[in-house]
Design a protein around this motif. Structure first.
Motif, PDB file in Angstrom:
ATOM      1  N   ARG A  82       0.798  -1.222   0.000  1.00 48.36           N
ATOM      2  CA  ARG A  82       0.000   0.000   0.000  1.00 48.36           C
ATOM      3  C   ARG A  82       0.834   1.277   0.000  1.00 48.36           C
ATOM      4  O   ARG A  82       0.316   2.346  -0.340  1.00 48.36           O
ATOM      5  N   GLU A  83       2.095   1.180   0.379  1.00 46.00           N
ATOM      6  CA  GLU A  83       2.912   2.379   0.569  1.00 46.00           C
ATOM      7  C   GLU A  83       2.957   3.246  -0.689  1.00 46.00           C
ATOM      8  O   GLU A  83       3.280   2.780  -1.774  1.00 46.00           O
ATOM      9  N   GLY A  84       2.622   4.521  -0.514  1.00 48.30           N
ATOM     10  CA  GLY A  84       2.687   5.482  -1.593  1.00 48.30           C
ATOM     11  C   GLY A  84       1.523   5.445  -2.563  1.00 48.30           C
ATOM     12  O   GLY A  84       1.472   6.241  -3.507  1.00 48.30           O
ATOM     13  N   LEU A  85       0.569   4.514  -2.367  1.00 48.71           N
ATOM     14  CA  LEU A  85      -0.519   4.342  -3.321  1.00 48.71           C
ATOM     15  C   LEU A  85      -1.893   4.720  -2.785  1.00 48.71           C
ATOM     16  O   LEU A  85      -2.748   5.208  -3.530  1.00 48.71           O
ATOM     17  N   MET A  86      -2.128   4.514  -1.496  1.00 47.21           N
ATOM     18  CA  MET A  86      -3.485   4.629  -0.969  1.00 47.21           C
ATOM     19  C   MET A  86      -4.043   6.047  -1.025  1.00 47.21           C
ATOM     20  O   MET A  86      -5.253   6.236  -1.137  1.00 47.21           O
ATOM     21  N   ASP A  87      -3.190   7.052  -0.942  1.00 49.13           N
ATOM     22  CA  ASP A  87      -3.675   8.433  -0.941  1.00 49.13           C
ATOM     23  C   ASP A  87      -3.608   9.088  -2.317  1.00 49.13           C
ATOM     24  O   ASP A  87      -3.853  10.285  -2.448  1.00 49.13           O
ATOM     25  N   LEU A  88      -3.280   8.302  -3.341  1.00 51.66           N
ATOM     26  CA  LEU A  88      -3.272   8.846  -4.697  1.00 51.66           C
ATOM     27  C   LEU A  88      -4.697   9.145  -5.145  1.00 51.66           C
ATOM     28  O   LEU A  88      -5.634   8.413  -4.817  1.00 51.66           O
ATOM     29  N   GLU A  89      -4.858  10.223  -5.908  1.00 52.54           N
ATOM     30  CA  GLU A  89      -6.137  10.444  -6.555  1.00 52.54           C
ATOM     31  C   GLU A  89      -6.344   9.344  -7.590  1.00 52.54           C
ATOM     32  O   GLU A  89      -5.395   8.724  -8.074  1.00 52.54           O
ATOM     33  N   LEU A  90      -7.600   9.127  -7.928  1.00 51.95           N
ATOM     34  CA  LEU A  90      -7.933   8.022  -8.817  1.00 51.95           C
ATOM     35  C   LEU A  90      -7.195   8.085 -10.141  1.00 51.95           C
ATOM     36  O   LEU A  90      -6.672   7.081 -10.630  1.00 51.95           O
ATOM     37  N   LYS A  91      -7.095   9.275 -10.715  1.00 50.07           N
ATOM     38  CA  LYS A  91      -6.423   9.405 -12.011  1.00 50.07           C
ATOM     39  C   LYS A  91      -4.949   9.037 -11.892  1.00 50.07           C
ATOM     40  O   LYS A  91      -4.359   8.455 -12.814  1.00 50.07           O
ATOM     41  N   MET A 101       1.426  -2.655 -15.202  1.00 53.25           N
ATOM     42  CA  MET A 101       0.741  -3.902 -15.539  1.00 53.25           C
ATOM     43  C   MET A 101       1.037  -4.334 -16.973  1.00 53.25           C
ATOM     44  O   MET A 101       1.468  -3.549 -17.824  1.00 53.25           O
ATOM     45  N   SER A 102       0.805  -5.601 -17.242  1.00 58.02           N
ATOM     46  CA  SER A 102       0.982  -6.135 -18.578  1.00 58.02           C
ATOM     47  C   SER A 102      -0.016  -5.491 -19.535  1.00 58.02           C
ATOM     48  O   SER A 102      -1.181  -5.293 -19.188  1.00 58.02           O
ATOM     49  N   PRO A 103       0.419  -5.170 -20.764  1.00 59.25           N
ATOM     50  CA  PRO A 103      -0.538  -4.643 -21.737  1.00 59.25           C
ATOM     51  C   PRO A 103      -1.597  -5.663 -22.126  1.00 59.25           C
ATOM     52  O   PRO A 103      -2.617  -5.312 -22.727  1.00 59.25           O
ATOM     53  N   TYR A 104      -1.362  -6.920 -21.763  1.00 54.92           N
ATOM     54  CA  TYR A 104      -2.325  -7.982 -22.050  1.00 54.92           C
ATOM     55  C   TYR A 104      -3.256  -8.262 -20.870  1.00 54.92           C
ATOM     56  O   TYR A 104      -4.039  -9.206 -20.908  1.00 54.92           O
ATOM     57  N   THR A 105      -3.152  -7.448 -19.843  1.00 56.88           N
ATOM     58  CA  THR A 105      -4.056  -7.581 -18.701  1.00 56.88           C
ATOM     59  C   THR A 105      -5.499  -7.413 -19.175  1.00 56.88           C
ATOM     60  O   THR A 105      -5.775  -6.586 -20.039  1.00 56.88           O
ATOM     61  N   PRO A 106      -6.446  -8.187 -18.628  1.00 59.17           N
ATOM     62  CA  PRO A 106      -7.852  -7.991 -19.010  1.00 59.17           C
ATOM     63  C   PRO A 106      -8.246  -6.526 -18.871  1.00 59.17           C
ATOM     64  O   PRO A 106      -7.927  -5.882 -17.872  1.00 59.17           O
ATOM     65  N   HIS A 107      -8.938  -5.995 -19.868  1.00 61.50           N
ATOM     66  CA  HIS A 107      -9.280  -4.571 -19.849  1.00 61.50           C
ATOM     67  C   HIS A 107     -10.236  -4.249 -18.716  1.00 61.50           C
ATOM     68  O   HIS A 107     -11.300  -4.856 -18.575  1.00 61.50           O
ATOM     69  N   PHE A 108      -9.852  -3.308 -17.886  1.00 65.77           N
ATOM     70  CA  PHE A 108     -10.751  -2.816 -16.847  1.00 65.77           C
ATOM     71  C   PHE A 108     -10.373  -1.380 -16.509  1.00 65.77           C
ATOM     72  O   PHE A 108      -9.223  -0.968 -16.673  1.00 65.77           O
ATOM     73  N   VAL A 109     -11.373  -0.630 -16.067  1.00 65.79           N
ATOM     74  CA  VAL A 109     -11.159   0.748 -15.640  1.00 65.79           C
ATOM     75  C   VAL A 109     -11.459   0.801 -14.153  1.00 65.79           C
ATOM     76  O   VAL A 109     -12.607   0.631 -13.733  1.00 65.79           O
ATOM     77  N   PRO A 110     -10.441   0.992 -13.308  1.00 69.15           N
ATOM     78  CA  PRO A 110     -10.631   0.868 -11.860  1.00 69.15           C
ATOM     79  C   PRO A 110     -11.593   1.880 -11.256  1.00 69.15           C
ATOM     80  O   PRO A 110     -12.247   1.584 -10.265  1.00 69.15           O
ATOM     81  N   GLY A 111     -11.664   3.064 -11.828  1.00 69.95           N
ATOM     82  CA  GLY A 111     -12.586   4.059 -11.290  1.00 69.95           C
ATOM     83  C   GLY A 111     -13.373   4.683 -12.415  1.00 69.95           C
ATOM     84  O   GLY A 111     -13.160   5.836 -12.779  1.00 69.95           O
TER      85      GLY A 111
END
Length: 394
Positions: A82-91, A101-111
């Motif tokens: 979690r370090e350095g990531l939890m307080d990031l804005e969504l963008k 991540m891999s460019p072949y990761t299943p397409h998803f939009v986290p927010g």
């Protein structure tokens, strides 16, 4: 008539529930004491209440499940991930995720968006997923273990976002999973790739059980007949409260589908495959797909070190520009000296708003109500199944 998203308990925890929440924490005192950090979104009232509600108010069962999650949190050093990531804005979190991540990761939009009720919407379109390439086209430094670390930290980030929304809105908020099955079947199905099948069997169900009571709606749109048939069968083995959160529907342009989508947001936020007016190019990772960008794939294959592992993000992303150290941010990060931040009962609970249809109505090419819809009704069984809102036995 507008559709109301009410598949889960939206009420703020009652005094009686908060008393049980405290009892659960006492039962898990040893596990909590072993945690290097004690973030509000992990051990606070709202998170513990999710376990309580998932187990229908049974303190003993909720305590046992919560203890397992806390033990996992310590054993897998989730605080490091979690370090350095939890307080990031969504963008900024999305930008970081794309970079590692891999460019072949299943397409998803986290927010993808947030509803008026504060529900966090995650969008995915599995029809473009190339599972064979996901397994075979990767640098030696990025194994499936690195992908597992990304899943873990993403779930932690999503749950924190939902937890923060709860405290801001003084009501229980959840996640909505929006799955667009357009073109599903054009590529090899993941279940037929042994490495992915084993990865899912070994990890996903167990991990998702730690994030129970997170979804209020799992909406599958443009679902082919086989998906609808399998889901209809699977939900007969679920309790009503799980099956009510799953809605599997046909063509997105059907008026019934559009009615549900309007409860999530206006047509302007959805791509054309969902009957919306948003350009596919404006949806993160959607067009072009990451693996269609030759320079992105080339950089990926040339990597000599993974951007995320058991040791966390490397390098740590810089803080979002407008994130400041506020009392609320500090409280969400760690246990305060005076004890856990209490989810105090509001003096007056405002009625939950219902998102109405847009004044302009659905697009002109919307078809009459689709006959492909599978409307999940009350299930007859009370035991769990393989397909539920948290992907875990219930």
């Amino acid at each position: 008539m507008s559709y109301k998203i009410d598949g889960a308990d939206l009420t703020w925890p009652t005094d009686a529930e908060l008393a049980k929440v405290e009892e659960i924490r006492k039962n898990c005192a040893d596990q909590i004491a072993a945690m290097p950090e004690k973030p509000r979104d992990v051990v606070g009232d709202i998170r513990v209440c999710r376990y309580l509600r998932f187990y229908s108010g049974d303190v003993a069962k909720a305590s046992a499940a919560f203890a397992k999650y806390l033990q996992y949190w310590v054993d897998e050093k989730i605080h490091v991930l979690r370090e350095g990531l939890m307080d990031l804005e969504l963008k900024d979190f999305t930008k970081w995720l794309e970079s590692v991540m891999s460019p072949y990761t299943p397409h998803f939009v986290p927010g993808f968006t947030t509803t008026q009720d504060g529900h966090f919407v995650i969008f995915t379109s599995p029809g473009s997923f190339k599972p064979n390439e996901f397994v075979s086209k990767r640098p030696a430094c990025h194994t499936l273990e690195n992908d597992l670390a990304l899943i873990r930290v993403s779930l932690e980030y999503f749950m924190k976002q939902v937890d923060d929304n709860c405290y801001k809105r003084r009501r229980m908020c959840y996640a909505i999973k929006l799955i667009d099955c357009k073109e599903l079947g054009n590529e090899t199905l993941p279940v037929f790739v042994p490495e992915i099948r084993k990865f899912a069997q070994d990890n996903l169900g167990k991990i998702m059980s730690f994030y129970c009571e997170q979804d209020i709606l799992l909406l599958v749109v443009n679902a082919p007949f086989m998906v609808r048939a399998i889901t209809a069968f699977a939900t007969t083995f679920m309790a009503k409260r799980q099956s009510n959160r799953i809605k599997v529907m046909g063509t997105a342009t059907g008026s019934d589908v559009q009615n549900v989508l309007r409860a999530i947001g206006p047509a302007s936020i959805f791509p054309p495959t969902l009957g919306g007016t948003r350009k596919a190019e404006d949806v993160p990772f959607l067009k072009p797909l990451l693996y269609q960008d030759e320079s992105r794939v080339k950089k990926w294959m040339e990597r000599s070190s993974a951007g995320n592992s058991h040791s966390g993000a490397d390098p740590k992303p810089p803080p979002s520009a407008n994130v400041s150290e506020t009392a609320d941010a500090s409280a969400s990060r760690t246990e305060q000296a005076s004890g856990y931040e209490r989810a105090e009962q509001p003096e007056t609970l405002e009625p939950l708003p219902v998102v109405n249809l847009e004044d302009v109505g659905p697009p002109e090419d919307v078809q009459p109500e689709s006959d492909m819809k599978v409307d999940i009704q009350e299930a007859t069984a009370t035991s769990g199944g393989w397909l539920c809102s948290c992907s875990a036995p219930c």
